[in-house]
Enzyme design. Structure first.
Site, PDB file in Angstrom:
ATOM      1  N   GLY A 183       0.837  -1.200   0.000  1.00 35.73           N
ATOM      2  CA  GLY A 183       0.000   0.000   0.000  1.00 35.73           C
ATOM      3  C   GLY A 183       0.871   1.248   0.000  1.00 35.73           C
ATOM      4  N   GLU A 205     -17.924  11.528  -1.379  1.00 37.71           N
ATOM      5  CA  GLU A 205     -17.526  11.502  -2.792  1.00 37.71           C
ATOM      6  C   GLU A 205     -18.405  10.534  -3.588  1.00 37.71           C
ATOM      7  OE1 GLU A 205     -12.860  12.839  -2.108  1.00 37.71           O
ATOM      8  OE2 GLU A 205     -13.346  10.737  -2.228  1.00 37.71           O
TER       9      GLU A 205
END
Lengths: 426, 426
Positions: free
Chosen positions: A12, A173
């Site tokens: 990540g 979002e």
């Protein structure tokens, strides 16, 4: 003399930065991940809404480290740690394997928290993986298709109701984008009026985007409202089933029938945090985060470091579970390994807050820059766009994303609205 | 007066062209497809090799017909036809439905023919759907990942052996691309040498790309060979299992252990051809293709037309199962409907052969243009590129594909090498 071996579990934001910043170090790095790619998680929701393709938010780890000779990539799952023997137990396609390390870095990330209701997961889609994003994409698009052929108006209303649980950046979002899909695809349906779609953003707290100052939260809620998103603050979800969502408010219980429920509420540390905590005899907080020393080492194990949103510095201020924190931790860890190899030490990790951004659809965003500068609207959106493009891994992606966004902006179109996977049949 | 209702079953190359060319006709068109997108099938193999993203070879049908007000898109499967009542029985998300038509057009396409061995399908991936392409992509990439961690050299060799059955354009193109992946990703693996990969193109006939003249077949085989593809012509597959492929040659039987087997051999007409044939009392040929009149109507049913690679004109020359044939049939059908509405008639359908192209990897292709002009190499490849870009639906895709190809060409990179779906775990 054999080289110092650094094993990084997790590709990540944190793991990637750690490996990249060990480029000039005289070490052998092995980066272990279950997936063959790095996912640019903050944009995964754009895949879920058809605005971006998977290859634009995910990039093969091998391609990233192609030219960095001291990094090996291994597709494997970390199943255990032996901190005395200094080994990681892995499961690969070839079976069980053991990897030796001199320094271990673990950045396993987080998963969604269903607050003791794992049964909700079946009815609420989530965005943590690329497959999750594709699944949500198929579900949203399919809801409109189903509404187009539904003969029962009650059923049609249910299909056109989208509930997003959790009004953090991901939830807000998503809600904004779904409202935009409804608005932009009106011309494409002949029976159903997609403007009738209800997009409900459900939040237990008293405002959306609570990580931002109150004034920006209010702006964001207004901005979402003008897109067609209804923010239901002070609404606590008490049940989710195949029919929809039940919420508790001051006025009592309320049930909303919904065809699509998306879960974007709290997070828990990835389970590898527990595996590591058990191996190290270390403590975890309420949400499973490993408590680490100020230099990000695991207590009592100076050669084991843990990073990203699966950790919390013991006694320190809680840090947000965002990419910049993980990236700064990754870079800190690389510096700290290099300094230790030279016989030096490192001061404590310090997070440098560069601000906070959230986008709410076409040319709308809010931003808080560090010294109290607060912006909203087009300028904040341009800033958001620039920063996200800048950090997207790989030049090819950056350009393609820019072009795709440019087109979407001009044409209101979405290039990748494909219903794929299991949800493909009517 | 109600408008003349045209129902088109299938949003492939034929159905799409028929609907698009009915733009100026005073008719109501309903286009029915199981998927919400049109798939640009000739480039699906590029998705399978990570060169293109799904959204670059597939485009939502609703977006295509957004501004064509006389077309409705319906996500549904055609389950039956009543040619007397003039209805199509559909299954939609809302259940069974019946659609009335005045003119029916059916273009259901084809599926792979396993020559009486459906059990091979389990071990041999195929490219007919977008999911199939993603599955093959995951399988190919995973094979290299598995080889990287395999400790047994015999197993590693098996994992690095790729068998493609059928040396038509799809098979040859796949083989070339897999060989290119092996060559281009050498730098990304630290243990395995990807150049050791064996790519075998197995063909029962005596040459590859048999639809082309012998000289071009020979060039193609040589070109594939230089990429690292071994063409095994006169090799007939007699069995496929989890271990690999068994083939019969003049010298007897031969078994090849292979980690990946891709099926690109013969095709059968889609099952909707049989459904329609039964409803119409019409005949089918050996591979299930419906025998139609020279004007593409189903015998005895002047208001039912069938198009694409699920049909064969009775007594006519067999036509190749390629996009240009379907597209020309679609346009012919649109013209024929319009002329009938004006009280006119149509002459027989005539296929205008504009040539035949196949690409074999980076800057290699062969082409036969109609008046005996044969080209190969870079020029043929540029021609192939231009024609495919030209026909890709939607301007956005065309530009993105061009940019992605441009980058791939310059950098030898592949933007979308993601292992997704079920195959994601090691």
């Amino acid at each position: 003399m054999p080289k110092h071996r650094v094993v990084i579990v997790g590709g990540g934001f944190g793991g990637l930065q750690a490996a990249l910043h060990l480029k000039d170090a005289d070490v052998d790095v092995t980066i272990v991940d279950r997936r063959n790619f790095h996912l640019f998680q903050p944009l995964a929701y754009q895949v879920a809404t058809g605005a971006l393709a998977t290859g634009e938010v995910a990039y093969p780890l091998r391609a990233i480290f192609r030219r960095q000779g001291n990094v090996s990539v291994m597709l494997a799952e970390a199943e255990g740690f032996d901190l005395t023997a200094k080994t990681v137990k892995l499961r690969t396609a070839a079976g069980a394997e053991t990897l030796d390390y001199d320094t271990l870095v673990v950045g396993g990330g987080s998963k969604y928290n269903y607050f003791g209701h794992p049964e909700w997961q079946e009815h609420a889609a989530e965005l943590k993986t690329l497959e999750g994003a594709l699944h949500i994409r198929a579900q949203i698009l399919h809801a409109f298709e189903q509404a187009e052929v539904a003969s029962d108006p009650v059923e049609r209303e249910r299909l056109l109701t989208f509930v997003i649980v959790g009004a953090g950046p991901t939830g807000a979002e998503m809600a904004g984008q779904i409202a935009e899909i409804a608005r932009d695809t009106r011309d494409e349906f002949r029976v159903v009026d997609t403007w009738q779609a209800k997009v409900l953003l459900v939040e237990a707290g008293d405002r959306v985007l609570a990580a931002f100052p109150k004034r920006l939260s209010a702006k964001a809620e207004k901005s979402l409202g003008s897109l067609g998103v209804t923010s239901l603050t002070n609404h606590m979800v008490t049940d989710i089933d195949a029919e929809g969502v039940t919420m508790k408010t001051d006025q009592g219980e309320e049930k909303v029938r919904a065809g699509t429920v998306i879960w974007a509420a709290g997070v828990l540390a990835a389970s590898v945090a527990t595996t590591l905590a058990e191996a190290a005899g270390a403590e975890q907080d309420k949400v499973g985060r490993l408590l680490v020393e100020p230099d990000l080492t695991v207590p009592g194990h100076p050669d084991v470091l843990a990073i990203g949103d699966m950790v919390q510095v013991a006694g320190g201020d809680p840090l947000p579970g965002v990419a910049p924190v993980a990236m700064q931790m990754g870079r800190y860890v690389a510096r700290s390994i290099k300094s230790k190899l030279r016989g030096g030490t490192s001061g404590p990790f310090k997070y440098k807050d560069k601000g906070n951004l959230a986008t709410l659809g076409r040319a709308r965003a809010i931003a808080e820059l560090p010294p109290g500068i607060r912006v909203s609207g087009f300028f904040a959106w341009a800033l958001w766009l620039g920063i996200h493009l800048w950090y997207l891994v790989g030049f090819q992606n950056r350009l393609l994303v820019f072009i795709r966004w440019g087109f979407s902006f001009i044409t209101h179109g979405r290039g990748t609205r494909l219903i794929t996977g299991e949800s493909n049949m009517p």
